[in-house]
Design an enzyme around this catalytic site. Structure first.
Site, short mmCIF file in Angstrom:
data_model
loop_
_atom_site.label_atom_id
_atom_site.label_comp_id
_atom_site.label_asym_id
_atom_site.label_seq_id
_atom_site.Cartn_x
_atom_site.Cartn_y
_atom_site.Cartn_z
N SER A 144 129.28 23.51 47.08
CA SER A 144 130.11 24.58 47.99
C SER A 144 131.43 25.00 47.25
O SER A 144 131.63 25.47 46.31
CB SER A 144 130.06 24.09 49.22
OG SER A 144 130.38 25.13 50.27
N HIS B 169 122.52 26.44 53.32
CA HIS B 169 123.58 26.03 52.52
C HIS B 169 123.71 24.29 52.69
O HIS B 169 124.26 23.68 51.70
CB HIS B 169 124.78 26.59 52.95
CG HIS B 169 125.99 26.31 52.12
ND1 HIS B 169 125.87 26.65 50.64
CD2 HIS B 169 126.96 25.92 52.40
CE1 HIS B 169 127.26 26.13 50.30
NE2 HIS B 169 127.80 25.63 51.36
N ASP B 170 123.58 23.92 53.82
CA ASP B 170 123.58 22.40 53.84
C ASP B 170 122.75 21.51 53.23
O ASP B 170 122.59 20.44 53.49
CB ASP B 170 123.83 22.18 55.56
CG ASP B 170 125.19 21.87 56.05
OD1 ASP B 170 126.20 22.14 55.14
OD2 ASP B 170 125.01 21.76 57.36
N ASP C 78 119.86 29.73 51.35
CA ASP C 78 121.06 29.75 51.43
C ASP C 78 121.78 31.11 51.64
O ASP C 78 121.55 32.30 50.93
CB ASP C 78 121.92 29.19 50.39
CG ASP C 78 123.28 28.66 50.39
OD1 ASP C 78 124.14 29.52 51.36
OD2 ASP C 78 123.78 27.96 49.83
#
Length: 366
Positions: A145, A345-346, A312
């Site tokens: 990230s 995204h996680d 994402d």
């Protein structure tokens, strides 16, 4: 062999990219595994915006780390083979010098007098730790990230210091959507009357601003597919609903509130503002005469794996493809992995099975 939190004193003054300098600053880090005699088995992990250096449990701190299932003996990042370092970002309040730290010049917290922070500063501070440990070249640099952007800066600013790279759900520059979301998060904090131009305390704390900022973040860290799958339109039981007008009615609202409540007092609001803005500012095109690909082509490494997720929305898959193409054009042997994890995204924190397979497989053949 593993060590809980340690501190590295940065050179004083520590010059910042956008002007100003820090005096007597330090960064926190943790290590796992043993550095071999050749000092060529080091793996550095650079984190996202909010995690600490505690990526996994160790003897001194047995509490689970933020990447617990990924790191350790026999795991994807196998500490029987690798000497692993995780550095807490400069500017983060998880042990490193940050806006909440005391300014030695005044004896008061820096607050908004902290110099403008860039991810290049984060990268230079992490490189200081690696050099301090006697390591000339990293076997592998892993960036997740925001840490992936810091990793790109690290490799650009310190050529020859990295052999291989694993890029996880990141970007060579922030796109307008990501900037817009982070701008709203910062606005929520700044508009909280308790923020008070950064001069809050435990009694008068921008809880509401931080709560909204966190909720916005959580919404973008996951995908619409996952929200639909987990919550659909399920309503709260009557006794769980708020009595006030327009109060929480749906399960997803209650979920976000719980997430926010757990986060609010665990991260310094000013540190959040500084790191968030540093993420917006980062642009590898600065190193390529305004061109992202030209900037990426200046990175000299042997091999890389670039991992992205189709769901994402914060760091979309096309940005991962761009990184992969750029590193390949620079001469690296690149493996591109596009995952279909529903978690957005996680996913790198949740879909451990697929990420383990990719990261473990890449490290095994180094």
């Amino acid at each position: 062999m593993s060590d809980a939190r340690q501190y590295f004193k940065l050179p004083s003054p520590f010059a910042m990219k956008r002007g100003g300098a820090l005096h007597g600053a330090h960064v926190a880090y943790e290590t796992w595994g043993t550095l071999n005699a050749a000092r060529d088995n080091a793996v550095l992990i650079l984190t996202g915006l909010s995690p600490s250096a505690h990526a996994a449990a160790n003897a001194q701190d047995p509490s689970p780390g933020w990447w617990e299932e990924m790191l350790g003996p026999g795991k994807a990042i196998d500490t029987r083979r690798w000497f692993v370092i995780c550095v807490n970002s400069l500017g983060s309040d998880k042990g490193s010098t940050c806006p909440a730290s005391t300014d030695p010049a005044t004896g008061e917290p820096y607050r908004l007098s902290f110099p403008d922070l860039s991810l290049e500063d984060v990268a230079n501070a992490a490189h200081g730790v690696v050099t301090h440990l006697g390591i000339d070249s990293l076997a592998c640099l892993i960036g997740c990230s925001m840490g992936g952007m810091s990793a790109l800066a690290y490799m650009l600013l310190h050529p020859g210091s990295v052999c291989a790279h694993i890029s996880v759900d990141t970007a060579p520059q922030a796109q307008p959507f990501a900037i817009a979301i982070r701008s709203l998060q910062r606005e929520a904090i700044r508009l909280d009357p308790h923020w008070n131009e950064g001069r809050y305390d435990a009694e008068h704390y921008p809880d509401i601003g931080m709560s909204i900022a966190r909720k916005l973040g959580v919404i973008t860290y996951r995908s619409a597919m996952e929200w639909n799958g987990r919550f659909a339109r399920i309503r709260l039981e009557a006794e769980q609903r708020e009595e006030q007008p327009f109060g929480f009615e749906f399960q997803v609202e209650s979920y976000l509130e719980g997430h926010a409540r757990r986060f609010v007092r665990t991260f310094d609001p000013n540190s959040y503002l500084y790191l968030s803005r540093a993420s917006d500012w980062f642009d590898i095109a600065e190193y390529g005469h305004g061109n992202v690909m030209e900037g990426l082509k200046r990175i000299r490494i042997e091999q890389a794996m670039v991992i992205g997720v189709s769901t994402d929305i914060l760091f979309p898959l096309e940005q991962q493809e761009q990184i992969a193409e750029g590193l390949e054009a620079a001469g690296a042997k690149v493996e591109f992995v596009a995952l279909d994890s529903p978690q957005g995204h996680d996913a790198f924190l949740v879909d451990i099975e697929n990420y383990s397979r990719a990261i473990g497989g890449f490290l095994a053949q180094l």
